[in-house]
Design an enzyme around this catalytic site. Structure first.
Site, PDB file in Angstrom:
ATOM      1  N   GLU A  13       8.328   1.389   4.226  1.00 23.48           N
ATOM      2  CA  GLU A  13       7.787   0.668   5.380  1.00 23.48           C
ATOM      3  C   GLU A  13       7.778  -0.817   5.064  1.00 23.48           C
ATOM      4  O   GLU A  13       7.494  -1.209   3.928  1.00 23.48           O
ATOM      5  CB  GLU A  13       6.338   1.103   5.673  1.00 23.48           C
ATOM      6  CG  GLU A  13       5.746   0.413   6.909  1.00 23.48           C
ATOM      7  CD  GLU A  13       4.233   0.647   7.099  1.00 23.48           C
ATOM      8  OE1 GLU A  13       3.508   0.752   6.083  1.00 23.48           O
ATOM      9  OE2 GLU A  13       3.778   0.706   8.251  1.00 23.48           O
ATOM     10  N   HIS A  47      -5.855  -1.866   5.007  1.00 22.29           N
ATOM     11  CA  HIS A  47      -5.829  -0.668   4.184  1.00 22.29           C
ATOM     12  C   HIS A  47      -5.107  -0.940   2.870  1.00 22.29           C
ATOM     13  O   HIS A  47      -4.217  -1.783   2.795  1.00 22.29           O
ATOM     14  CB  HIS A  47      -5.199   0.523   4.911  1.00 22.29           C
ATOM     15  CG  HIS A  47      -3.795   0.329   5.396  1.00 22.29           C
ATOM     16  ND1 HIS A  47      -3.235  -0.900   5.643  1.00 22.29           N
ATOM     17  CD2 HIS A  47      -2.826   1.244   5.687  1.00 22.29           C
ATOM     18  CE1 HIS A  47      -1.999  -0.730   6.068  1.00 22.29           C
ATOM     19  NE2 HIS A  47      -1.718   0.547   6.103  1.00 22.29           N
ATOM     20  N   HIS A 101       0.842  -1.194   0.000  1.00 24.82           N
ATOM     21  CA  HIS A 101       0.000   0.000   0.000  1.00 24.82           C
ATOM     22  C   HIS A 101       0.875   1.241   0.000  1.00 24.82           C
ATOM     23  O   HIS A 101       2.109   1.148  -0.005  1.00 24.82           O
ATOM     24  CB  HIS A 101      -0.955  -0.005   1.195  1.00 24.82           C
ATOM     25  CG  HIS A 101      -0.268   0.047   2.514  1.00 24.82           C
ATOM     26  ND1 HIS A 101       0.139  -1.080   3.200  1.00 24.82           N
ATOM     27  CD2 HIS A 101       0.120   1.096   3.288  1.00 24.82           C
ATOM     28  CE1 HIS A 101       0.727  -0.713   4.334  1.00 24.82           C
ATOM     29  NE2 HIS A 101       0.734   0.599   4.407  1.00 24.82           N
TER      30      HIS A 101
END
Lengths: 309, 309, 309, 309
Positions: free
Chosen positions: C267, C202, C155
């Site tokens: 990340e 998400h 994401h």
């Protein structure tokens, strides 16, 4: 032979400023089991999987820190022999009768060169881990493992002067191995020393400090990486201040440092090297302090170096 | 004192029927590092995180099984003292000069009551784990940890007669602790015995068997539950026959048993109790064999009891 | 019905200052597989377990940041339908022929209200994960999973103005769910918004920023907590700067933030809520920013709020 | 678009032979939360992290098995549209008023080609997971996560005839993807089929069986490998019969199969592929049944093929 002499850290007595808050921290949050309160109001805890009656003693007073720490030895003869050797080393030893420290056999009591009060004892009342000794199975009943799911008190890190004497005492008198050290430069002065008396990475550690009798942290052992993450999640839930969540280069353990409500530092950890007396000493130099201390972030918080109780 | 005397299992010499297949199994599949081949064609391996030159030796011949196992002791004086004690116990000891076993210092050699050839030695050539002893960091380069990601050779389980003598030898002469036992009934005969000379759950185990010198398995230590699962996945990928994937009640380790191409049983494991000489012996009874052996499924495969090499 | 429309983040094109350093970071360190270099010198990578030809494109230039991001949609008809809806929403859409972006079918291209260039496409060349589609088994060969053991690009988090339009675009036009939000006060303005188009926590997130087209981070999915720890250890080994290692309150994922050599934030994460369109929106308020952002330490680094590319 | 239509398995009603034993199994042992008992004595459970009122309903009777299973859909309009499509497919649909099934909105009810009674519904009373929807944090209070630490009911595996019709119904009418299949030979008959309506590996699976309406298992989702091991340990502690503890090749999940006291099969699992509608179908052939079913041991227990309720 095999594993004899001094066996392990068996007890820490920690000073707390507010017993109600401290009981919530060490009991509900960390999940230690409250075993008893003595006549002076000291409260005794054990981790679920420890078998002796208690390992953590809290005393309420107006200054945080460590009253004493105590290692369990193999047997009473060991105690007698160690007393002789400690005195020969030049440290005064006090004898304490059985029962003076509750649930404990006789102790010998002295100050290590860094200034802390250290005890040795061979006997403590047996409490067990609820599973018994016959066909115990592998898991206790629901609710026995709780809070941070701590397996047991594991080791200690204290600060003070006289590092060279400390090394001599722990290697020559106590037969610990100097497993790892942090030195200011190759061949230079020892800033931090880590000693093992078992097949684990460390059983006690010392750091140079101008003041004697400073307490850096007591450390508790977890059983899995997942429990380590869970403990970190609990700290957030309960608002426990985390100082660092990282991997130690030294010893190889995955660690979280946090503080009790009185400002005493605690550690939980998992993993770490399997080591033996023939494993060569590992040396870390100050120009690799980040890697030595916190091998993921390479970052050492100022508090980690500056704050002790 | 502290951790002295016999330190750990340092070497197993295993007989294999086909060296090419065996090298693929112990090397590529299990991920041990091949260190050398000697003049007789024996192949020497170590796990990445072991520091001595080798821990597993393979010898090609027409019958599977264990040639010998060897424990490392603290120093040469320990070797001398142990020789005296073993002979006093009534077991004949043979001296073997340094270098007869490659990379190894002098050894003493004898048969344990269950019939296996056991060695003790104090020195083996140092090889290291690629990280060095100064600022080693925590991870080796990519590719060093491979295959089943084994940390080190850990312990041994052998079978034979004379259990009572075995217990006396390991506790009275070697100062191991009898950590756990399986008995036929409360107060009855010992069927299985587990001994620790460290702060870990076991360093050697024995099972009753009418024939001497039977090999049940050698066991290798992993670093995490996730690596345990990964090793199981690799076994499926490579078609390595799995006998059981479970938790041991005894010792508490998470285990997988599997076979090398010659039919020798291997174990990988993770976890297990932290124990000390003051931890009370745990006793398991035959009516709880399932829980004692395989504490998740409570099911003991017939091969586990019946097959040895 | 079921899972249709926009499927997932399929591509990010990231600007880097030095391609050699960037290849080392995304290739060797993170473990992405380098798939090709195009005529303009852009380098294409995929994670081992992604099946389309690439997901990360690096372009060398003198300013770090994000060139574009692209989501894959169910089929060509979806693309046509989405173009109609996006134009009806008032955003200009550009058509890009198949092949203009290498290995890709036709695309539609437009700017989201926060200023980033977004693409949608239905086709990309298939590369596979080395296991094939018939009896693939569960593990690729040794060496395919490497570096940070990343499973796939997951994401994106970008910054810019026009949050209300962003929410309308993603919920009304794209049919994403507004899964979680951070608001300045109960009922107040949205500072951060998190959208899901799948059964995961998400698929894209937005943060308020006065400047348009700011890049906060692209996020990569790991398979286990142990791989998360391993990735953190690798960051220390390679000297990759870690910004934070913690648990997100929002989405529930275990995260590490770190930077590539050009200053772009990456990340890696594991876990997070399983969620569905009927899961109620979770709302976090600025007075709980610590818990919302980093639910273990409750500490938000200044860089996390202040640094973007 | 995005994730719409049929969302997930929301309910299974399982027949048990002894309600007291069944409550102990699903409540205390598995750790589901008992929500209510209805007028007919049926008992309703939910996993701690499910937000709707219940997901497992137990009905005491004299024959084990599955009464019905129910999937939740996006909204009431979806229900209406699906009814039209199912009837157009040639399956009779019954309308059930809101409230007939406690805490549930209106349902449509029909038999799938394999013979099971399937429901669809858009509304169920909200119960929450104790954390609320505003600043929920990440961990509930101590004791909420208990027993096998199950996150939620996940998917279902049922048996019966008419595989081709089943595939048509689930792909053409329900818009699920046929994610994986086991065929008797390349290009041959489908023995097992696995369908996904989400970004996860599977949401329902079917197996060929000559008899209609057979129940193979309902499956529950865990959050970590460590919880998977813990659940296995609990099964041993409580004497719950384990059928297999392994990795599925198909879907890639780590699984344990076990039985409730009535003989209904349960599964707990963790992990599995992240998949999307564009992920190519994976095909497994009967000559690789071991790898397909249990990819570590490659062994399929006879009961796994032969026992259903």
């Amino acid at each position: 032979m095999a594993m004899r002499g001094i066996l392990r850290l068996g007890e820490v007595q920690i000073r707390v400023l507010d017993m109600a808050e401290a009981k919530r921290h060490y009991g509900k949050y960390m999940g230690l089991h409250e075993m008893m309160t003595d006549a002076e109001g000291k409260v005794y805890f054990k981790a679920w999987n420890e078998k002796d009656h208690h390992s953590v003693v809290l005393r309420e007073t107006d200054r945080a820190g460590l009253d004493h720490f105590a290692y369990k030895v193999f047997d009473d003869a060991t105690l007698t022999e160690l007393q002789r050797k400690i005195e020969a080393f030049g440290i005064a030893v006090e004898n304490v009768d059985a029962g003076v420290y509750p649930k404990s056999g006789r102790r010998i009591k002295f100050r290590v060169p860094t200034g802390q009060e250290m005890h040795l004892y061979a006997e403590k009342e047996y409490a067990g881990n609820t599973l018994g000794e016959t066909n115990p199975g592998t898991l206790p009943d629901e609710g026995v493992i709780r809070g941070m799911r701590i397996d047991g008190l594991d080791h200690l890190f204290v600060l003070g002067p006289n590092m060279a004497d400390t090394v001599r005492l722990f290697t020559e008198v106590f037969d610990f191995d100097l497993a790892e050290e942090l030195v200011d430069e190759p061949g230079g002065n020892q800033i931090l020393t880590f000693f093992s008396c078992s097949s684990r990475a460390h059983d006690i550690a010392f750091g140079m400090h101008p003041e004697p009798d400073r307490f850096h942290h007591a450390s508790f052992r977890l059983s899995s990486t997942e429990d380590h993450v869970y403990a970190g999640d609990l700290m957030g839930k309960y608002g426990i201040p985390i100082e660092q969540n990282d991997r130690h280069g030294i010893t190889g353990v995955k660690t979280i440092y946090f503080f009790d409500p009185s400002g005493n530092r605690n550690e939980i950890f998992v993993g770490g090297h399997t080591r033996y007396p023939d494993t060569p000493k590992l040396t870390w130099t100050m120009d690799h302090l980040g890697l030595a201390a916190f091998a993921q972030s390479l970052h050492v918080p100022e508090t980690f170096l500056g704050v002790s109780t």
